[in-house]
Design an enzyme around this catalytic site. Sequence first.
Site, short mmCIF file in Angstrom:
data_model
loop_
_atom_site.label_atom_id
_atom_site.label_comp_id
_atom_site.label_asym_id
_atom_site.label_seq_id
_atom_site.Cartn_x
_atom_site.Cartn_y
_atom_site.Cartn_z
CB CYS A 187 -0.93 0.01 1.21
SG CYS A 187 -2.05 -1.40 1.25
NE ARG A 233 -2.71 -4.60 -3.06
CZ ARG A 233 -2.17 -4.00 -1.99
NH1 ARG A 233 -2.29 -2.69 -1.87
NH2 ARG A 233 -1.54 -4.69 -1.08
#
Lengths: 176, 44
Positions: free
Chosen positions: A12, A89
Amino acid sequence: MFSHPADFTPVCTTEMSGFAQRKSEFVALNTELLGLSIDSIHAHLGWVQNVRENTGVYFDFPIIADLDMKVSKLYGMLQPNESETAAVRAVFFIDPEKKIRLVMYYPLNVGRNMDEILRALEALQTSDKYKVAMPLDWKKGDKVIVSPPKTLDELNERLSDDSLEKVDWYLAKKSI
Amino acid sequence: MENISEMKDQVVTMPRIGDKAPDFEAVTTKGKLNFQNLLKINGW
């Protein structure tokens, strides 16, 4: 709008840094960035500051603190067979008419590709502007696909149009 | 565990291409956000 699984996690951090470092390219395409994860606002602030201190990259766009999972659920970002607590995601391309135009879903263990996100955005915008379609791997400057004929008159017109690059009557390209 | 089981079994809805983007309000690192107000008026 894009989600990431959690603050202070490695993949991330690389992804959010990618969005931050290329923010000017999104701005140039008249596009706002909006991040999201199921974390508190304090975690977000701590992470943004931590990354800025460590790398100099500043996440200068809003990141939703979706602790109650309200937005994650609304956008299908929670996929329990992948994770019960973290958003996958996701990337949603939303046009000015508030319509969803393109959706990407990536699992927790594979980061996205910023070149592809920007390419897809520009392809969508170019398609809208010129009423054309974009071929495989299209990028700015490449030829675009003109709509195939829908009537015999249009077919005859297509056959006699020498301005197009024609593979066949149904697959023709032009420069824009 | 029961909650997780229920979550796995429930039908998940997600916006699809062509759908209107669901509206929401949220707290963000830039303050409160009203999704409708975020979208550009001038087109892209």
